[in-house]
Design a protein around this motif. Structure first.
Motif, short mmCIF file in Angstrom:
data_model
loop_
_atom_site.label_atom_id
_atom_site.label_comp_id
_atom_site.label_asym_id
_atom_site.label_seq_id
_atom_site.Cartn_x
_atom_site.Cartn_y
_atom_site.Cartn_z
N UNK A 177 7.16 -26.95 22.94
CA UNK A 177 8.39 -26.95 23.74
C UNK A 177 9.46 -27.78 23.06
N UNK A 178 9.06 -28.94 22.57
CA UNK A 178 10.03 -29.81 21.90
C UNK A 178 10.63 -29.11 20.69
N UNK A 181 13.20 -26.61 21.90
CA UNK A 181 14.41 -27.22 22.48
C UNK A 181 15.24 -27.88 21.40
N UNK A 189 17.54 -21.12 24.53
CA UNK A 189 16.19 -21.49 24.13
C UNK A 189 15.48 -20.27 23.56
#
Lengths: 488, 540
Positions: A177-178, A181, A189
């Motif tokens: 996820x990081x 992002x 995204x």
């Protein structure tokens, strides 16, 4: 929307679902169909594959727009042969399950098929979140298989396996996820790999995310020092599932390094690769030494897998100019899957000839009354120790070649592992097949139906020994560009 | 006198009756249920009253859908009906409907009187609605009390069981402390802002952010709401109350109350107090960390499933605070999404617990699940899916819930909170998988252990009552008969006689299916959550 790959991925799970509701005698047959169709389809894809055309059979659909997750699947040189490996080993396991049907077979087949679907999904996923999803999903069916059909303290072994591997996976989830992002701050995204590759992160960001990903993959392999879950899980897991688990599931981790870590974190790969190489060499030496001191046949194979996966890691992180190490790693991933799966089936056959014992001290002299079994075992054992002429030899040779041209000292240490491999492989063979007849042994020849499991696998090993070039050619372009991106 | 009345009518605010209709439906339904519950006929009390309750809840949900996207303040701006209110309404209604199904054959509703029981439940839902719609400190407090007081009673409805009474009393005392704290804080906010409307508070929030009165007020409000949301260190009541309360009530509290508490936290803190973020965000972030750790560690050693789920609900509250603390529309959307899936995951689990409680006589002990996987697939799979979803495994809604929250956290510079969520999830594996292992990897207890369970049943124990009542016998009245009947074949007590309770199994299976469905295709729910997040226009 092309649905080819969706069929490939989800057909086993669908058949698994059907078999869950089928009577005991029918369930493995349905599973057999569920593994046969993907196998046939993969063979077709291999003949149809165009090595120069990049990503093929692409399925690319919007899935969760809110999170930028796309349902994107595709075949490239990296995953084509690993998918073939998955289908071959799954098919062999399905045949084995038809011959020796476990109790509550429907549920077993469902879990097994779900496992195959998850592995195939992880291999074909071209979206980071999709990969993570399948990677985590892989664990669930094996948790249930160990917990319900395992031997010994199965619930504890299952729990240990899940907690070890999921800790890594969860960190990877957060890191994924990081990555998405941070790679496009403030913007739309997207988890699609090509998008992420287009916006690489800064080196300081890459460094931390690399650690999370590497941890997940090293635990899954397993590599030293994250192998703590392996002995219990290997001791407990039913052998047909273990053949698939050891042969294929661990390769997803190796594939993850090549497919995700190197392309997404090239700068961090340069920073960390010495650490990874050292871990790889320790894994090789530790695994080999353990493999020729253990007496439990499953653990011998388990530790030998640690050593073999050490070689694969070594090849991936050798990062030599011509990419030989990584190519060898890819080849060796397929080889190891092909040899370790039949070895686990052999262990099952040996145990049947020694009152169920899996301790090699109870074996001995089995070859005398089972020459065909012995011959097949010998071929597989020789392939395991990378006898010149086997595909494993080509794989290890390429890995060491790559390693020698970038990190000589470590490559020298690693080549000790090649010698040790012959020690543990031959020790296991001689202890079981030759020597005096063991106290518990009542040997008899393998049946034709057992041959249905082993012979195709051995034929695959031989075929692959003759034409390793097929797999190398398919992956060469992709692997080379991946390594070059890191060197840049 | 007439002049005064005339003056009053002219001063009365214009009321948007359409927007108010969900509230009215609940009030009306509550009154009808209460009155119908007075009927002598057992059929009316046991069948018609729950059906009326369901109709009321259905009507509320329908009216809510009808009012979707209106986004306006009603009743002189004392309440706001916007997509956040309505999305949360759906969650309350879902929790309520499930609670009705689980209570259908429950002994608690019979002992309390069906009319009262279901009317209290409807009033509590009305309180939740008022609470999350509140746009005024006074309305907030009215909603808070309207939510709480029926729940105090509901917890104690299993009247012949000591723990239930204890649970109700404990909840009453601790809840009152929470209410008092909240009220004190609200008074201070009023003192600092000079008005009770959220608009008045928002107007001064920026300049008053460092004001002592204002800060203390925020702190006390935060503590008061944290009691309700069972955020550590204000969570101590949770395990005891959850364990003691009748299981359907526990399930209702666990999901609906939690959603209401988070609704009001979002509404108040991310609304008028948004300009004072620097004051409360660090506190909340700290609480999130403490809550995640305390909840997950606390759940590890529990053998009572309800206690375990209580601690798990504490941990889950911690995850959701992370979505609030980032103060973005994305964060709110993630929180609302997580709340929604949290409801279905938990309800599936509570339905299974309810079913086994009636069948086994082991209460909510984890051993009541032993051997479930072998012969009860419709209970085993929902429980398994619920646990895997709570742990965040893929192909369940919990997976995307976690991704959504982590995404929101990383997006606004709270990456470390994402890591805390992940660490918490890793710890949580140990206790969630313990339940899965109990279902699939343990044998059902043999007959020898079940012999010891007979006296429990014969003694008129609560669990035995539950089982006896669900099987269609009057509780307590026929203790002797229970013994003579069951002593001959003791094995049926622990392995569980199959009681016909299709509505409970329906809830379990339905919630499990929804969990899987949103795990495969979460888009529709995410759209709703995004609409709810966009209702807060003060955010980006």
């Amino acid at each position: 929307m092309t649905i080819h790959l969706s069929i490939l991925v989800f057909f086993p799970a669908l058949m698994g679902l059907v078999s869950a509701f089928s009577p005991r005698s029918l369930a493995p047959k349905i599973l057999l169909v569920g593994t046969l169709i993907p196998l046939a389809y993969t063979i077709y894809m291999i003949t149809d594959f165009d090595a120069g055309a990049g990503l093929q059979y692409v399925t690319d659909d919007a899935w969760i727009t809110e999170l930028g997750i796309r349902y994107k699947l595709g075949i490239d040189g990296l995953n084509l042969w690993l998918i073939a490996l998955t289908c071959v080993v799954a098919f062999a396991s399905a045949v084995w399950l038809s011959v020796r049907t476990p109790e509550r077979a429907g549920l077993f087949c469902f879990h097994f098929a779900l496992g195959q679907t998850a592995v195939l999904g992880a291999f074909v996923a071209q979206d980071l979140a999709l990969f993570v999803l399948f990677f985590d999903l892989m664990l669930v069916p094996f948790y249930f298989i160990v917990g319900q059909w395992g031997s010994g303290d199965r619930a504890a072994a299952a729990l240990k396996m899940v907690i070890y591997t999921l800790v890594g996976s969860l960190l990877m989830l957060a890191a994924a996820v990081a990555t998405a992002v941070l790679s496009n701050p403030g913007g739309e995204l997207s988890f699609v790999l090509t998008d992420l590759q287009a916006n690489l992160l800064s080196e300081s960001q890459q460094k931390w995310l690399f650690v999370a990903f590497a941890l997940a993959f090293l635990i899954k392999m397993p590599a030293f020092p994250f192998q703590g879950w392996m002995p219990d899980a290997y001791r407990s897991m039913p052998l047909p599932a273990l053949a698939f688990f050891s042969g294929v599931v661990s390769k997803v981790a190796a594939y993850g390094f090549l497919k995700l870590v190197l392309p997404l974190f090239p700068a961090a790969t340069n920073d960390w690769n010495v650490i990874l190489l050292i871990l790889a060499v320790i894994s090789i030496l530790y695994g080999s030494i353990q493999a020729f001191t253990q007496t439990n046949a499953r653990l011998i194979l388990g530790y030998s897998s640690i050593a073999q996966l050490g070689f694969i890691t070594l090849g991936i992180f050798a990062i030599d100019a011509s990419g030989q190490g990584a190519q060898g790693a890819l080849l060796q991933s397929i080889n190891h899957g092909l040899v370790v799966a039949p070895l686990f089936f052999v262990v099952a056959l040996l145990a049947e000839r020694a009152e169920g014992s899996e301790d090699i001290r109870d074996y001995g002299g089995i070859a005398f009354r089972a020459p065909v079994l012995a011959a097949l075992f010998l071929i597989v054992a020789l392939a395991t120790l990378a006898m010149p002429g086997s595909a494993n030899f080509a794989g290890e040779f390429l890995i060491l070649l790559g390693a020698f041209s970038s990190v000589q000292a470590l490559a020298f240490l690693a080549s000790i592992g090649v010698i040790l491999a012959s020690v543990y492989a031959l020790r296991m063979y001689i202890r079981s097949m030759h020597n005096r007849v063991g106290p518990k042994v009542t040997s008899f020849e393998m049946t034709l139906r057992d041959g249905l499991v082993l012979v195709p696998l051995v034929l695959a090993i031989i075929a692959f020994a003759l034409y390793p070039q097929l797999a190398l050619d398919a992956g060469e372009a992709t692997v080379r560009s991946t390594v070059e991106a890191v060197l840049r | 006198m007439t002049g005064l009345l005339a003056q009053a009518t002219t001063k009365g605010p214009p009321i948007n009756w359409e927007a108010l209709s969900p509230f009215i439906a609940l009030v009306a339904g509550g009154c009808i249920v209460l009155l119908v519950g007075l009927a002598r006929s057992a059929f009316i009390r046991r069948q018609v009253v729950p059906v009326l309750t369901l109709l009321t809840l259905g009507a509320t949900a329908g009216l809510g859908v009808w009012q979707w996207d209106i986004n306006e303040g009603i009743v002189a701006n004392a309440m706001v009906v916007d997509n956040l209110t309505l999305a949360l309404t759906m969650i309350f209604v879902a929790g309520g409907i499930a609670a009705v199904f689980l209570s259908w054959r429950s002994i608690a509703s019979a002992e309390a009187g069906e009319g009262e029981y279901y009317a209290l439940m409807l009033m509590s839902i009305l309180g939740m609605l008022v609470l999350v719609a509140a746009n005024d400190l006074v309305v907030l407090f009215i909603g808070f009390e309207l939510l709480s007081i029926p729940l105090y009673v509901l917890c104690a409805t299993h009247m012949r069981r000591e723990q239930s009474l204890e649970s109700g009393l404990k909840y009453l005392i601790i809840g009152s402390v929470g209410s008092a704290t909240l009220l004190y804080g609200l008074a201070m906010l009023y003192g600092a802002a000079g008005g009770t409307n959220y608009g008045d508070i928002a107007a001064v929030a920026a300049e008053m952010a460092d004001d002592t009165l204002f800060m203390v007020g925020i702190g006390l409000v935060l503590a008061g709401l944290a009691f309700k949301a069972s955020v550590a260190p204000f969570h101590q009541w949770t395990p005891d109350v959850y364990e003691g309360a009748p299981t359907p009530v526990t399930g209702f509290m666990a999901v609906a109350t939690k959603a209401a508490a988070f609704g009001v936290i979002i509404r108040l803190f991310v609304g008028p107090l948004i300009d004072a973020t620097t004051t409360w965000a660090p506190a909340f972030a700290t609480l999130a960390v403490i809550t995640i750790i305390v909840g997950n560690v606390g759940a590890l050693g529990q053998s009572s499933l309800k206690r375990m789920l209580a601690y798990s609900s504490v941990a889950q509250a911690g995850y959701m605070i992370a979505g609030v603390v980032v103060t973005t529309q994305l964060g709110i959307a993630a929180t609302v999404f997580y709340l929604a899936i949290y409801v279905v995951m938990n309800l599936a689990a509570f339905a299974v617990i309810t079913a086994r409680e009636r069948e086994t006589g082991l209460g909510d002990d984890i051993s009541s699940l032993y051997g479930l996987g072998r012969d009860r697939p419709f209970l085993a799979w929902p429980m398994t899916i619920a646990m895997l979803a709570l742990a965040g495994f893929p192909v369940t809604a919990g997976f995307f819930g976690k991704i959504y929250l982590i995404n929101a956290a990383v997006n606004n510079g709270y990456g470390w909170l994402g890591v805390v969520i992940v660490v918490g999830s890793a710890i949580s594996l140990a206790y969630y998988l313990r339940v899965v292992a109990a279902v699939w990897m343990r044998e059902a207890p043999a007959a020898s252990t079940s012999l010891s369970a007979v006296p429990i049943m014969a003694g008129g124990s609560p669990e035995g009552d539950e089982a006896a009542y669900a099987a269609g016998r009057e509780p307590g009245a026929d203790v002797g008969r229970v013994v003579s009947e069951d002593f001959g074949e003791p094995s049926i007590i622990t392995s569980g006689p199959r009681i016909s309770q299709p509505e409970v199994i329906f809830v379990a299976v339905f919630c499990a299916l929804v969990t899987i469905a949103f795990g495969v295709y979460p888009e529709p729910l995410m759209d709703v959550a995004r609409d709810a997040g966009e209702a807060l226009q003060s955010l980006r």
